[in-house]
Scaffold this motif. Structure first.
Motif, PDB file in Angstrom:
ATOM      1  N   PHE A   3       0.817  -1.210   0.000  1.00 19.17           N
ATOM      2  CA  PHE A   3       0.000   0.000   0.000  1.00 19.17           C
ATOM      3  C   PHE A   3       0.855   1.266   0.000  1.00 19.17           C
ATOM      4  N   LYS A   6      -0.164   4.517  -1.796  1.00 14.42           N
ATOM      5  CA  LYS A   6      -1.575   4.447  -2.146  1.00 14.42           C
ATOM      6  C   LYS A   6      -2.379   5.252  -1.116  1.00 14.42           C
ATOM      7  N   VAL A   8      -5.771   6.051   0.988  1.00 15.12           N
ATOM      8  CA  VAL A   8      -6.953   5.400   1.551  1.00 15.12           C
ATOM      9  C   VAL A   8      -7.779   6.439   2.311  1.00 15.12           C
ATOM     10  N   THR A  21      -8.965   0.730  11.387  1.00 16.63           N
ATOM     11  CA  THR A  21      -8.627   0.568   9.979  1.00 16.63           C
ATOM     12  C   THR A  21      -7.573   1.578   9.553  1.00 16.63           C
ATOM     13  N   PHE A  25      -3.855   0.632   8.046  1.00 18.42           N
ATOM     14  CA  PHE A  25      -3.378   1.103   6.743  1.00 18.42           C
ATOM     15  C   PHE A  25      -2.098   1.928   6.888  1.00 18.42           C
ATOM     16  N   GLU A  28       0.660  -0.290   7.041  1.00 20.24           N
ATOM     17  CA  GLU A  28       0.957  -0.846   5.717  1.00 20.24           C
ATOM     18  C   GLU A  28       1.533   0.218   4.776  1.00 20.24           C
ATOM     19  N   ALA A  30       0.401   3.227   3.825  1.00 22.51           N
ATOM     20  CA  ALA A  30      -0.496   3.968   2.938  1.00 22.51           C
ATOM     21  C   ALA A  30      -0.582   5.434   3.349  1.00 22.51           C
ATOM     22  N   VAL A  32      -3.027   7.900   4.508  1.00 26.37           N
ATOM     23  CA  VAL A  32      -4.332   7.717   5.137  1.00 26.37           C
ATOM     24  C   VAL A  32      -5.031   9.065   5.301  1.00 26.37           C
ATOM     25  N   CYS A  49      -1.389   6.599  14.277  1.00 26.80           N
ATOM     26  CA  CYS A  49      -0.880   6.292  12.935  1.00 26.80           C
ATOM     27  C   CYS A  49       0.581   6.719  12.791  1.00 26.80           C
ATOM     28  N   VAL A  85      -8.442   3.712  -2.312  1.00 31.10           N
ATOM     29  CA  VAL A  85      -9.423   2.967  -1.507  1.00 31.10           C
ATOM     30  C   VAL A  85     -10.337   3.956  -0.787  1.00 31.10           C
TER      31      VAL A  85
END
Length: 219
Positions: A3, A6, A8, A21, A25, A28, A30, A32, A49, A85
């Protein structure tokens, strides 16, 4: 699946399943984006995060307002220039039975938030997800024979998910629903209060006889 880089977007990212969630993420790698009304909670989730090296984009928004819904997509694109996403985790709960004189007020509020907002966000995000061949995840619920406004809205959301999945499959966008039962969120625990018997009743309704944790649904 990586991710990294990417983007999200998570509504209801200030608590519960949405917050869990967001943290997963971030872990991972991402980008966010968390949306909610409680800025204090949003900042707390952002701090969680950051432990994984990613500071989320915080968007304080009231999704009952069309302009705030539009701002979610606009601000995300301004910051990251892509969306991969969309996680529709935000939901509105309002008690209401067929015998309740205020049923229609509760029904309109819940259907507006739990269905119309998601339809609007889906419509707005499609051009970006088509480009990235992205995904939409709708947080729904198992159907129960109680609380007409809430559970009718979730059944409607399930069917919207099916319709959107069918329409968007040809352009490479997947749409799915996750339908958990009772989850140990701050909202649920606040609703139950000191009523331990109610928690036990909730557990009995689950196949594994336990409340799910937000992190399990995020996984």
């Amino acid at each position: 699946m990586s991710f990294t880089n990417k983007t999200v977007v998570i509504t209801g990212g200030s608590n519960g399943i949405g917050a869990a969630t967001a943290v997963l993420f971030a872990k991972e790698d991402a980008n966010v984006v968390i949306i909610g009304r409680n800025e204090t909670n949003l900042n707390k989730v952002a701090k969680d995060c950051e432990e994984y090296g990613r500071r989320p984009l915080i968007i304080k928004a009231d999704l009952f307002k069309d302009e705030d819904v539009k701002s979610v997509i606009t601000k995300t694109i301004q910051k990251y220039n892509r969306i991969d996403v969309l996680v529709n985790s935000a939901a509105h709960y309002h008690d209401g039975t067929i015998l309740d004189g205020n049923l229609l007020k509760a029904y309109d509020e819940v259907m507006n938030f739990n269905v119309r907002v998601i339809v609007q966000l889906t419509n707005l995000v499609i051009p970006y997800l088509t480009e990235t061949k992205g995904n939409i995840i709708n947080l729904s619920s198992i159907p129960m024979l109680s609380n007409i406004p809430y559970f009718v809205s979730k059944v409607a959301l399930d069917h919207f998910t099916r319709c959107a999945a069918l329409e968007l499959a040809p352009v490479g966008v997947r749409v799915n629903a996750v339908n958990p039962g009772y989850v140990r969120t701050a909202t649920l625990l606040e609703e139950v209060g000191d009523n331990a018997d109610m928690l036990e009743e909730f557990k009995k309704l689950a196949a594994l006889k336990k409340l799910a944790e937000p992190e399990e649904i995020a996984d």
